[in-house]
Scaffold this active site. Structure first.
Site, PDB file in Angstrom:
ATOM      1  N   GLY A  14      13.236  -8.511 -54.842  1.00 43.55           N
ATOM      2  CA  GLY A  14      12.543  -9.669 -54.282  1.00 43.55           C
ATOM      3  C   GLY A  14      11.108  -9.376 -53.879  1.00 43.55           C
ATOM      4  N   GLY A  81      17.991 -14.562 -60.343  1.00 44.55           N
ATOM      5  CA  GLY A  81      19.210 -14.675 -59.559  1.00 44.55           C
ATOM      6  C   GLY A  81      19.946 -13.358 -59.414  1.00 44.55           C
ATOM      7  N   GLY A 140      26.138 -19.916 -49.102  1.00 48.84           N
ATOM      8  CA  GLY A 140      27.232 -20.238 -50.010  1.00 48.84           C
ATOM      9  C   GLY A 140      28.544 -20.313 -49.253  1.00 48.84           C
ATOM     10  N   ARG A 333       1.050  19.323 -30.695  1.00 51.34           N
ATOM     11  CA  ARG A 333       1.021  19.027 -32.123  1.00 51.34           C
ATOM     12  C   ARG A 333       1.911  20.012 -32.887  1.00 51.34           C
ATOM     13  NH1 ARG A 333      -5.169  19.054 -33.466  1.00 51.34           N
ATOM     14  NH2 ARG A 333      -4.366  18.716 -35.586  1.00 51.34           N
ATOM     15  N   LYS A 351      -1.892  23.160 -30.759  1.00 50.53           N
ATOM     16  CA  LYS A 351      -1.554  23.043 -32.179  1.00 50.53           C
ATOM     17  C   LYS A 351      -1.394  24.442 -32.756  1.00 50.53           C
ATOM     18  CE  LYS A 351      -4.293  23.147 -35.344  1.00 50.53           C
ATOM     19  NZ  LYS A 351      -4.724  24.241 -36.292  1.00 50.53           N
ATOM     20  N   HIS A 363      -5.102  21.926 -17.341  1.00 49.13           N
ATOM     21  CA  HIS A 363      -5.786  20.670 -17.610  1.00 49.13           C
ATOM     22  C   HIS A 363      -6.983  20.863 -18.531  1.00 49.13           C
ATOM     23  CE1 HIS A 363      -6.284  21.727 -13.146  1.00 49.13           C
ATOM     24  NE2 HIS A 363      -7.079  22.532 -13.819  1.00 49.13           N
TER      25      HIS A 363
END
EC number: 2.7.7.23
Length: 456
Positions: A14, A81, A140, A333, A351, A363
């Site tokens: 679709g 269909g 249906g 990281r 990292k 900090h």
């Protein structure tokens, strides 16, 4: 019950016009995973011998996104269909296997429900998944005679009397491969839509005297499809609510289950506490007594016992030993590793770096491509300068080192055990053990200094 061999067909051709997106509808994500991937995973968990994916719109994007899955790609060039889609896959069906039909935009179908459907399929007949709705408009309808399923009538083709029926077709069914191929060959498009309906095989089976057994899902959400972003968002909340409920029942304290997202798998110990607006992605393991503050994102990481992660911290592909504390507003990281009792404070980024036992970076610090020993103090504003514009280099800091505030360590560089780096120093050469490194410009003082005065 011993089941026949089974293959699965997933319809994913679709366009998804109502998503208003360039992305194929089935690639839109639920809980961080493409809708169609949820369905593929269910098929694999059921033990499908083959998974046939019927595609049309956005085929290149689909193939790229699903390249790691073992799929048989079936092109439906024209969308005529559901029956037509199955006809494209039919040449791949073995006569002696069962064929289960699923949908790429029905992501919450459960393996348990599909297994019950598989078990219920009668020999030579069809297993059909149905539900009853208070308002079945647009679906249906299941027709019955003396309680037996005789067919499915699409809403646009139904009479007024048939539209009163509340039992509707979900589109999910299972049948034998040889039977499926025979019925598919008999389909016509003589209906209001001018399409080939897969649902017409129910009447064909009934006419042959085959038994059709209807099975109901455990939850309605299992068979809800997605046509727009509103429906997708609703299913997202259903899914997240279910995951939160499971975690609560397993002993995890979620401070607000409605404000928690699980986008992967979570393995946890006892007495884990998770505050609001936390997102868990990928594969995450939390040890005993772990506490996670509000607004944190944890992805593909292992968090040891007694760790505490303060609010608004991001942890990705990292490993934390026991009793570590992180944040608030910290970022770990990929490749970050904290040994027992290490501390990473606010506005610290790591990292590919290891912080040793009892070491602290309180900090405003960047630690990249670094190996830091035990009981090290990293002062505020410290930067490991690991990149020269072309290549990355490593910083090694031994045990018991004190790094003063506003220090830059220009890699590659090694600081020996017990060394002290004075505040404001730029380290460009190796520092020996127990040495003091200082590179500040000597301070001068001018008495009676007057500041410049602005000219009027």
């Amino acid at each position: 019950m011993l089941n026949n061999a089974m293959s699965v067909v997933i319809l994913a051709a679709g366009k998804g016009t109502r998503m208003y997106s360039d992305l194929p509808k089935v690639l839109h994500t639920l809980a961080g995973k493409a809708m169609v991937q949820h369905v593929i995973d269910a098929a694999n968990e059921l033990g499908a011998a083959h998974v046939h994916l019927v595609y049309g719109h956005g085929g290149d994007l689909l193939k790229q996104a699903l390249k790691d899955d073992n799929l048989n790609w079936v092109l439906q060039a024209e969308q005529l269909g559901t029956g037509h889609a199955m006809q494209q896959a039919a040449p791949f069906f073995a006569d002696d296997e069962d064929i289960l039909m699923l949908y790429g935009d029905v992501p919450l179908i459960s393996v348990e429900t599909l297994q019950r459907l598989r078990d219920a399929k009668p020999q030579g007949g069809i297993g059909l998944l149905t539900v009853k709705l208070d308002d079945p408009t647009g679906y249906g309808r299941i027709t019955r005679e003396n309680g037996k399923v005789t067919g499915i009538v699409e809403h646009k083709d139904a009479t007024d009397e048939q539209r009163q029926i509340q039992e509707i077709n979900t589109g999910i069914l299972i049948a034998n491969g040889a039977d499926m191929k025979r019925w598919l060959a008999k389909l016509t498009n003589n209906n209001a839509q001018g399409e080939y309906y897969i649902t017409d095989i129910i009447a064909l089976a009934y006419q042959e005297g085959r038994e059709i057994v209807a099975v109901h899902p455990q939850r309605l959400s299992e068979v809800e499809g997605v046509n727009n972003r509103l429906q997708l968002s609703r299913l997202e909340r259903v899914y997240q609510s279910e995951q939160a409920e499971k975690l609560l029942l397993a002993g995890v304290m979620l401070r607000d289950p409605a404000r928690f997202d699980l986008r992967g798998t979570l393995t946890h110990g006892r007495d884990v506490e998770i505050d609001t607006n936390v997102i868990i992605e990928g594969n995450v393991t939390l040890g005993h007594r772990v506490k996670i503050g509000a607004g944190c994102v944890i992805k593909n990481s292992v968090i040891g016992d007694d760790c505490e992660i303060s609010p608004y911290t991001v942890v990705e592909d990292a490993n934390l030993a026991a009793a570590c504390t992180i944040g608030p507003f910290a970022r770990l990281r990929p490749g970050a590793e904290l040994l027992e009792g290490a501390h990473v404070g606010n506005f610290v980024e790591m990292k590919k770096a290891r912080l040793g036992k009892g070491s602290k970076a309180g900090h405003l610090t960047y630690l990249g491509d670094a190996e830091i020993g035990d009981n090290v103090n990293i002062g505020a504003g410290t930067i490991t300068c690991n990149y020269d514009g072309a290549n990355k280099f490593k910083t090694i800091i031994g045990d018991d080192v004190f790094v003063g505030s506003d220090t830059q360590l220009v890699a590659p560089v090694t600081v020996g055990k017990g060394a002290t780096i004075a505040a404001g120093t730029t380290v460009t050469r190796n520092v020996g053990e127990n040495a003091l490194a200082i590179s500040r410009v000597p301070q001068t003082q001018k008495e009676g200094w007057r500041r410049p005065i602005k000219k009027k």
